[in-house]
Design a protein around this motif. Structure first.
Motif, PDB file in Angstrom:
ATOM      1  N   MET A  65      10.391   8.271  -2.372  1.00 23.81           N
ATOM      2  CA  MET A  65      10.100   8.219  -0.938  1.00 23.81           C
ATOM      3  C   MET A  65       9.001   9.224  -0.613  1.00 23.81           C
ATOM      4  SD  MET A  65      12.607   8.904   2.270  1.00 23.81           S
ATOM      5  CE  MET A  65      12.014   8.666   3.921  1.00 23.81           C
ATOM      6  N   LEU A  66       7.909   8.737  -0.065  1.00 23.59           N
ATOM      7  CA  LEU A  66       6.805   9.604   0.316  1.00 23.59           C
ATOM      8  C   LEU A  66       7.137  10.318   1.625  1.00 23.59           C
ATOM      9  CD1 LEU A  66       3.871  10.420  -0.425  1.00 23.59           C
ATOM     10  CD2 LEU A  66       3.153   8.708   1.252  1.00 23.59           C
ATOM     11  N   LEU A  67       7.005  11.632   1.622  1.00 21.15           N
ATOM     12  CA  LEU A  67       7.255  12.429   2.823  1.00 21.15           C
ATOM     13  C   LEU A  67       5.961  12.796   3.531  1.00 21.15           C
ATOM     14  CD1 LEU A  67      10.028  14.751   1.368  1.00 21.15           C
ATOM     15  CD2 LEU A  67      10.325  12.669   2.741  1.00 21.15           C
ATOM     16  N   SER A  68       4.921  13.104   2.743  1.00 26.10           N
ATOM     17  CA  SER A  68       3.610  13.402   3.328  1.00 26.10           C
ATOM     18  C   SER A  68       2.539  13.196   2.271  1.00 26.10           C
ATOM     19  CB  SER A  68       3.563  14.836   3.868  1.00 26.10           C
ATOM     20  OG  SER A  68       3.741  15.777   2.831  1.00 26.10           O
ATOM     21  N   GLY A  69       1.315  13.000   2.719  1.00 19.35           N
ATOM     22  CA  GLY A  69       0.202  12.791   1.812  1.00 19.35           C
ATOM     23  C   GLY A  69       0.008  11.325   1.500  1.00 19.35           C
ATOM     24  N   LYS A  70      -0.678  11.070   0.405  1.00 26.29           N
ATOM     25  CA  LYS A  70      -0.948   9.705  -0.055  1.00 26.29           C
ATOM     26  C   LYS A  70      -0.832   9.675  -1.568  1.00 26.29           C
ATOM     27  CE  LYS A  70      -4.097   8.526   3.674  1.00 26.29           C
ATOM     28  NZ  LYS A  70      -5.473   8.148   4.031  1.00 26.29           N
ATOM     29  N   ILE A  71      -0.270   8.595  -2.072  1.00 32.04           N
ATOM     30  CA  ILE A  71      -0.071   8.457  -3.510  1.00 32.04           C
ATOM     31  C   ILE A  71      -0.103   6.982  -3.870  1.00 32.04           C
ATOM     32  CG2 ILE A  71       2.466   8.322  -3.493  1.00 32.04           C
ATOM     33  CD1 ILE A  71       2.360  10.370  -5.852  1.00 32.04           C
ATOM     34  N   ASP A  72      -0.537   6.678  -5.068  1.00 26.55           N
ATOM     35  CA  ASP A  72      -0.474   5.315  -5.578  1.00 26.55           C
ATOM     36  C   ASP A  72       0.546   5.275  -6.708  1.00 26.55           C
ATOM     37  OD1 ASP A  72      -2.477   4.596  -3.838  1.00 26.55           O
ATOM     38  OD2 ASP A  72      -4.036   4.458  -5.366  1.00 26.55           O
ATOM     39  N   VAL A  73       1.351   4.232  -6.709  1.00 30.74           N
ATOM     40  CA  VAL A  73       2.296   3.981  -7.787  1.00 30.74           C
ATOM     41  C   VAL A  73       1.700   2.867  -8.631  1.00 30.74           C
ATOM     42  CG1 VAL A  73       4.654   3.312  -8.377  1.00 30.74           C
ATOM     43  CG2 VAL A  73       4.213   4.590  -6.264  1.00 30.74           C
ATOM     44  N   LEU A  74       1.568   3.112  -9.914  1.00 32.04           N
ATOM     45  CA  LEU A  74       0.991   2.136 -10.825  1.00 32.04           C
ATOM     46  C   LEU A  74       2.080   1.615 -11.746  1.00 32.04           C
ATOM     47  CD1 LEU A  74      -1.395   3.932  -9.787  1.00 32.04           C
ATOM     48  CD2 LEU A  74      -2.537   3.381 -11.915  1.00 32.04           C
ATOM     49  N   ILE A  75       2.155   0.285 -11.849  1.00 31.44           N
ATOM     50  CA  ILE A  75       3.145  -0.390 -12.681  1.00 31.44           C
ATOM     51  C   ILE A  75       2.398  -1.120 -13.794  1.00 31.44           C
ATOM     52  CG2 ILE A  75       5.040  -2.077 -12.731  1.00 31.44           C
ATOM     53  CD1 ILE A  75       5.614   0.358 -10.905  1.00 31.44           C
ATOM     54  N   PHE A  76       2.855  -0.938 -15.035  1.00 33.75           N
ATOM     55  CA  PHE A  76       2.171  -1.486 -16.206  1.00 33.75           C
ATOM     56  C   PHE A  76       3.080  -2.422 -16.992  1.00 33.75           C
ATOM     57  CE2 PHE A  76       0.545   2.751 -15.371  1.00 33.75           C
ATOM     58  CZ  PHE A  76      -0.840   2.582 -15.441  1.00 33.75           C
ATOM     59  N   LEU A  83      -0.212  -3.973 -13.807  1.00 32.53           N
ATOM     60  CA  LEU A  83       0.335  -5.145 -13.128  1.00 32.53           C
ATOM     61  C   LEU A  83       0.255  -5.011 -11.613  1.00 32.53           C
ATOM     62  CD1 LEU A  83       3.586  -5.655 -15.242  1.00 32.53           C
ATOM     63  CD2 LEU A  83       1.423  -6.929 -15.413  1.00 32.53           C
ATOM     64  N   SER A  84       0.442  -3.773 -11.127  1.00 37.65           N
ATOM     65  CA  SER A  84       0.529  -3.570  -9.683  1.00 37.65           C
ATOM     66  C   SER A  84       0.117  -2.150  -9.337  1.00 37.65           C
ATOM     67  CB  SER A  84       1.978  -3.823  -9.233  1.00 37.65           C
ATOM     68  OG  SER A  84       2.125  -3.612  -7.871  1.00 37.65           O
ATOM     69  N   ARG A  85      -0.547  -2.015  -8.200  1.00 39.16           N
ATOM     70  CA  ARG A  85      -0.909  -0.712  -7.658  1.00 39.16           C
ATOM     71  C   ARG A  85      -0.401  -0.711  -6.221  1.00 39.16           C
ATOM     72  NH1 ARG A  85      -5.219   2.507  -9.438  1.00 39.16           N
ATOM     73  NH2 ARG A  85      -5.252   4.393  -8.202  1.00 39.16           N
ATOM     74  N   ILE A  86       0.530   0.180  -5.936  1.00 43.34           N
ATOM     75  CA  ILE A  86       1.154   0.224  -4.615  1.00 43.34           C
ATOM     76  C   ILE A  86       0.696   1.496  -3.915  1.00 43.34           C
ATOM     77  CG2 ILE A  86       3.349   0.279  -3.376  1.00 43.34           C
ATOM     78  CD1 ILE A  86       4.396  -1.012  -6.201  1.00 43.34           C
ATOM     79  N   HIS A  87      -0.033   1.329  -2.817  1.00 42.63           N
ATOM     80  CA  HIS A  87      -0.518   2.463  -2.041  1.00 42.63           C
ATOM     81  C   HIS A  87       0.607   2.933  -1.120  1.00 42.63           C
ATOM     82  CE1 HIS A  87      -4.567   1.562  -3.406  1.00 42.63           C
ATOM     83  NE2 HIS A  87      -4.390   0.312  -3.035  1.00 42.63           N
ATOM     84  N   MET A  88       0.906   4.210  -1.186  1.00 39.24           N
ATOM     85  CA  MET A  88       1.942   4.776  -0.325  1.00 39.24           C
ATOM     86  C   MET A  88       1.293   5.812   0.597  1.00 39.24           C
ATOM     87  SD  MET A  88       5.138   5.178  -2.995  1.00 39.24           S
ATOM     88  CE  MET A  88       6.368   5.354  -1.691  1.00 39.24           C
ATOM     89  N   SER A  89       1.646   5.732   1.878  1.00 39.45           N
ATOM     90  CA  SER A  89       1.153   6.688   2.865  1.00 39.45           C
ATOM     91  C   SER A  89       2.116   6.681   4.042  1.00 39.45           C
ATOM     92  CB  SER A  89      -0.266   6.323   3.323  1.00 39.45           C
ATOM     93  OG  SER A  89      -0.230   5.224   4.216  1.00 39.45           O
ATOM     94  N   ILE A  91       1.655   5.761   6.932  1.00 39.94           N
ATOM     95  CA  ILE A  91       1.511   4.595   7.811  1.00 39.94           C
ATOM     96  C   ILE A  91       1.614   3.277   7.042  1.00 39.94           C
ATOM     97  CG2 ILE A  91       0.173   5.829   9.548  1.00 39.94           C
ATOM     98  CD1 ILE A  91      -2.351   4.527   8.330  1.00 39.94           C
ATOM     99  N   ALA A  92       1.933   3.352   5.761  1.00 35.05           N
ATOM    100  CA  ALA A  92       2.059   2.134   4.945  1.00 35.05           C
ATOM    101  C   ALA A  92       3.414   2.163   4.250  1.00 35.05           C
ATOM    102  CB  ALA A  92       0.908   2.057   3.944  1.00 35.05           C
ATOM    103  N   THR A  93       3.432   1.865   2.985  1.00 35.37           N
ATOM    104  CA  THR A  93       4.667   1.878   2.196  1.00 35.37           C
ATOM    105  C   THR A  93       5.174   3.309   2.073  1.00 35.37           C
ATOM    106  OG1 THR A  93       3.913  -0.053   0.978  1.00 35.37           O
ATOM    107  CG2 THR A  93       5.672   1.259  -0.031  1.00 35.37           C
ATOM    108  N   ARG A  94       6.431   3.509   2.395  1.00 34.79           N
ATOM    109  CA  ARG A  94       7.026   4.853   2.334  1.00 34.79           C
ATOM    110  C   ARG A  94       8.044   5.001   1.210  1.00 34.79           C
ATOM    111  NH1 ARG A  94       6.225   8.176   7.026  1.00 34.79           N
ATOM    112  NH2 ARG A  94       7.161   9.711   5.684  1.00 34.79           N
ATOM    113  N   VAL A  95       8.682   3.886   0.815  1.00 34.70           N
ATOM    114  CA  VAL A  95       9.750   3.949  -0.194  1.00 34.70           C
ATOM    115  C   VAL A  95       9.527   2.844  -1.214  1.00 34.70           C
ATOM    116  CG1 VAL A  95      12.244   3.762  -0.603  1.00 34.70           C
ATOM    117  CG2 VAL A  95      11.404   4.863   1.488  1.00 34.70           C
TER     118      VAL A  95
END
Length: 155
Positions: A65-76, A83-89, A91-95
């Protein structure tokens, strides 16, 4: 015992992450590594490299769960193809919940990124995760170059 975490605690954790070589810091909310549910705060800076890994035991899911900042989760996949890059921020995906046996990593995109990670325990270092054979280990020149590649990698 009731655990509380204040903004001052968050600030201290993000400050610690900015000062240490790994550019990330953890704060365990669980009392022991034997706890059935592992709960930890993780502060990360953009220069941290988290080697792609998976949790091979069938019950070892991971919730992030993202609390602050920005991070990308990469799935291989098993061969290291993204396979997938999930942008978390905020204002976007949080969990995100990652199933067991899924190759993944995180790429911090902003300073003072802070997240809550929850996963099933207990934590046993030798069996907690399997590092991807197609990715370099942490603290090497290859890891620095690989992180730069991960920043721009698209599925």
């Amino acid at each position: 015992m009731i655990n509380t975490v204040t903004q001052d605690d968050f600030n201290a954790l993000t400050e610690k992450a900015s000062q240490v070589k790994r550019k990330r810091a953890h704060f365990n909310l669980h009392e022991t590594l034997n706890a059935n549910v592992q709960r930890l705060l993780m502060a990360m800076e953009p220069d941290t490299y988290i080697c792609p890994h998976r949790h091979v035991e069938s019950h070892k899911w991971e919730m992030f769960m993202l609390l602050s900042g920005k991070i990308d989760v990469l799935i291989f996949d098993d061969d290291g193809c993204l396979l997938s890059r999930i942008h978390m921020s905020p204002i976007a995906t949080r969990v995100i919940q990652i199933p067991a046996n899924t190759w993944h990593t995180y790429v911090a995109q902003q300073t003072e990124t802070l997240a809550l990670e929850i996963k099933e325990g207990p934590y046993i270092a030798q069996t907690d995760k399997e590092f991807a054979p197609w990715a370099p280990i942490e603290n090497t020149q290859e890891a620095t170059a690989f992180l730069e590649r991960l920043r721009a990698l698209s599925p």
